[in-house]
Design a protein around this motif. Sequence first.
Motif, PDB file in Angstrom:
ATOM      1  N   ILE A 120     -13.358  75.168 -61.099  1.00 40.37           N
ATOM      2  CA  ILE A 120     -11.959  75.407 -60.744  1.00 40.37           C
ATOM      3  C   ILE A 120     -11.420  74.327 -59.813  1.00 40.37           C
ATOM      4  N   GLN A 121     -12.296  73.719 -58.993  1.00 41.43           N
ATOM      5  CA  GLN A 121     -11.841  72.681 -58.075  1.00 41.43           C
ATOM      6  C   GLN A 121     -11.351  71.446 -58.824  1.00 41.43           C
ATOM      7  N   TYR A 122     -12.048  71.091 -59.908  1.00 43.31           N
ATOM      8  CA  TYR A 122     -11.620  69.943 -60.716  1.00 43.31           C
ATOM      9  C   TYR A 122     -10.220  70.182 -61.288  1.00 43.31           C
ATOM     10  N   VAL A 123      -9.977  71.414 -61.730  1.00 42.83           N
ATOM     11  CA  VAL A 123      -8.683  71.732 -62.339  1.00 42.83           C
ATOM     12  C   VAL A 123      -7.579  71.717 -61.292  1.00 42.83           C
ATOM     13  N   VAL A 124      -7.851  72.273 -60.117  1.00 43.98           N
ATOM     14  CA  VAL A 124      -6.867  72.248 -59.027  1.00 43.98           C
ATOM     15  C   VAL A 124      -6.588  70.816 -58.592  1.00 43.98           C
TER      16      VAL A 124
ATOM     17  N   CYS B 172       1.998  87.534 -66.476  1.00 43.46           N
ATOM     18  CA  CYS B 172       1.776  88.138 -65.160  1.00 43.46           C
ATOM     19  C   CYS B 172       2.258  87.254 -64.012  1.00 43.46           C
ATOM     20  N   SER B 173       2.501  85.979 -64.284  1.00 49.97           N
ATOM     21  CA  SER B 173       2.945  85.059 -63.233  1.00 49.97           C
ATOM     22  C   SER B 173       4.464  84.912 -63.177  1.00 49.97           C
ATOM     23  N   ARG B 174       5.196  85.658 -63.978  1.00 52.73           N
ATOM     24  CA  ARG B 174       6.620  85.419 -64.210  1.00 52.73           C
ATOM     25  C   ARG B 174       7.456  85.469 -62.930  1.00 52.73           C
ATOM     26  N   ASP B 175       7.202  86.443 -62.053  1.00 56.85           N
ATOM     27  CA  ASP B 175       8.030  86.574 -60.857  1.00 56.85           C
ATOM     28  C   ASP B 175       7.756  85.463 -59.850  1.00 56.85           C
ATOM     29  N   ILE B 176       6.558  84.922 -59.862  1.00 56.45           N
ATOM     30  CA  ILE B 176       6.224  83.837 -58.931  1.00 56.45           C
ATOM     31  C   ILE B 176       6.782  82.508 -59.441  1.00 56.45           C
ATOM     32  N   ILE B 177       6.710  82.302 -60.752  1.00 60.94           N
ATOM     33  CA  ILE B 177       7.236  81.064 -61.339  1.00 60.94           C
ATOM     34  C   ILE B 177       8.755  81.047 -61.283  1.00 60.94           C
ATOM     35  N   GLY B 178       9.383  82.176 -61.617  1.00 59.05           N
ATOM     36  CA  GLY B 178      10.837  82.238 -61.587  1.00 59.05           C
ATOM     37  C   GLY B 178      11.470  81.445 -62.724  1.00 59.05           C
ATOM     38  N   ASP B 179      12.672  80.951 -62.468  1.00 60.10           N
ATOM     39  CA  ASP B 179      13.468  80.294 -63.511  1.00 60.10           C
ATOM     40  C   ASP B 179      13.312  78.772 -63.434  1.00 60.10           C
ATOM     41  N   GLU B 180      12.094  78.297 -63.626  1.00 59.75           N
ATOM     42  CA  GLU B 180      11.866  76.855 -63.623  1.00 59.75           C
ATOM     43  C   GLU B 180      10.691  76.522 -64.542  1.00 59.75           C
ATOM     44  N   PRO B 181      10.691  75.305 -65.073  1.00 66.35           N
ATOM     45  CA  PRO B 181       9.574  74.908 -65.927  1.00 66.35           C
ATOM     46  C   PRO B 181       8.289  74.848 -65.114  1.00 66.35           C
ATOM     47  N   PHE B 182       7.160  75.013 -65.793  1.00 65.14           N
ATOM     48  CA  PHE B 182       5.891  75.093 -65.078  1.00 65.14           C
ATOM     49  C   PHE B 182       4.772  74.576 -65.966  1.00 65.14           C
ATOM     50  N   ALA B 183       3.640  74.320 -65.344  1.00 71.13           N
ATOM     51  CA  ALA B 183       2.461  73.860 -66.074  1.00 71.13           C
ATOM     52  C   ALA B 183       1.449  74.984 -66.199  1.00 71.13           C
ATOM     53  N   ILE B 184       0.632  74.895 -67.233  1.00 71.69           N
ATOM     54  CA  ILE B 184      -0.510  75.788 -67.408  1.00 71.69           C
ATOM     55  C   ILE B 184      -1.747  74.919 -67.569  1.00 71.69           C
ATOM     56  N   LEU B 185      -2.791  75.229 -66.810  1.00 72.55           N
ATOM     57  CA  LEU B 185      -4.059  74.535 -66.947  1.00 72.55           C
ATOM     58  C   LEU B 185      -5.139  75.583 -67.185  1.00 72.55           C
ATOM     59  N   LEU B 186      -5.768  75.537 -68.344  1.00 70.79           N
ATOM     60  CA  LEU B 186      -6.845  76.474 -68.630  1.00 70.79           C
ATOM     61  C   LEU B 186      -8.089  76.028 -67.868  1.00 70.79           C
ATOM     62  N   PRO B 187      -8.656  76.892 -67.040  1.00 72.50           N
ATOM     63  CA  PRO B 187      -9.731  76.468 -66.142  1.00 72.50           C
ATOM     64  C   PRO B 187     -11.076  76.256 -66.823  1.00 72.50           C
ATOM     65  N   ASP B 188     -11.218  76.664 -68.084  1.00 75.98           N
ATOM     66  CA  ASP B 188     -12.454  76.372 -68.804  1.00 75.98           C
ATOM     67  C   ASP B 188     -12.572  74.886 -69.117  1.00 75.98           C
ATOM     68  N   VAL B 189     -11.444  74.198 -69.149  1.00 76.67           N
ATOM     69  CA  VAL B 189     -11.405  72.802 -69.581  1.00 76.67           C
ATOM     70  C   VAL B 189     -11.204  71.886 -68.383  1.00 76.67           C
ATOM     71  N   ILE B 190     -12.119  70.939 -68.198  1.00 75.04           N
ATOM     72  CA  ILE B 190     -11.889  69.899 -67.206  1.00 75.04           C
ATOM     73  C   ILE B 190     -11.782  68.572 -67.945  1.00 75.04           C
ATOM     74  N   ILE B 191     -10.966  67.680 -67.407  1.00 76.96           N
ATOM     75  CA  ILE B 191     -10.650  66.439 -68.113  1.00 76.96           C
ATOM     76  C   ILE B 191     -10.995  65.249 -67.224  1.00 76.96           C
ATOM     77  N   LYS B 192     -11.795  64.374 -67.767  1.00 82.81           N
ATOM     78  CA  LYS B 192     -12.217  63.162 -67.066  1.00 82.81           C
ATOM     79  C   LYS B 192     -11.284  62.030 -67.483  1.00 82.81           C
ATOM     80  N   SER B 193     -10.523  61.526 -66.539  1.00 82.79           N
ATOM     81  CA  SER B 193      -9.549  60.482 -66.850  1.00 82.79           C
ATOM     82  C   SER B 193      -9.233  59.697 -65.593  1.00 82.79           C
TER      83      SER B 193
END
Length: 297
Positions: free
Chosen positions: A39-43, A118-139
């Motif tokens: 999860i640290q890599y994704v964060v 479930c995150s709708r009220d925290i995100i609100g009316d703005e675009p947002f990103a989703i990162l699936l934590p199973d996947v880490i990307i080396k770049s």
Amino acid sequence: MNKPIRKAVLPVAGLGTRFLPATKAVPKEMLTIVDRPIIQYVVDEARAAGIEHIVFVTGRNKHVIEDHFDMAYELEDTLRARNKAAALELLEKHRPQPGSTSFTRQQAPLGLGHAIWCSRDIIGDEPFAILLPDVIIKSKVSCLRQMVDLYEKTGGNIIAVEEVPDDQTHQYGIVELAEQINDKSSRISNMVEKPAPGTAPSNLMITGRYILQPEIFDLLSSQGQGAGGEIQLTDSMISLMSNQSFSSLKFEGRSYDCGNKPGFLSANIAFGMDDPALAQELVPFMQEMLQHPVAAE
């Protein structure tokens, strides 16, 4: 002008059954790649893209994730008393600023689409990103940073994609492309979840990184059950595609699916090789194992 991408959702409510018994008491997201939990890599990827607020959608027995991103008073006081400045600095480097994280519960395993909803009220009316934590990307450049750069030019919705062998397309969500934007990006005309062998519209799989507009929440709220009896994010994205643009990005880098054992082990080797001291020991060991494999008794 496009609204900035300030928030990201990380759905971390999964049970991690592929890694039992290791994940009986430890969330799969806290399994380590070299010296950091997955999860640290994704964060870190999200923060490198300029994300200001991260929303963790959790489940039962995931409190250790929240603890990981909090202060550890006893540990930090001990390190300070023992003049372990380097270790203390490392902990402080990876600790989010106060108020920059939120945790909300997905109370039932109803699918990825439901977790995002479930995150709708925290995100609100703005675009947002989703990162699936199973996947880490080396770049070299954060995958999400590459996506944000494209978003700032095109707006709309962005999906990171990666080439897979044609004989493996039935294992993934696959995009169908329309007109090309540039050498790394095209408009998406459709998405197919795990197409039957030989029927995939391309060899580009959805990697687990998204930038979505907030209208997705209205669609998710009324989305019926899809594949596996779950509320699928893909189904709502297809609906949103009827009135909003979706673009693909062939990012520079390589993904590792740490939700399965081969991907998890490959990630440990790949990231371990970045450390010259570790690489010096790893290379001879791997060469020896390839020449003289030891069978388990």
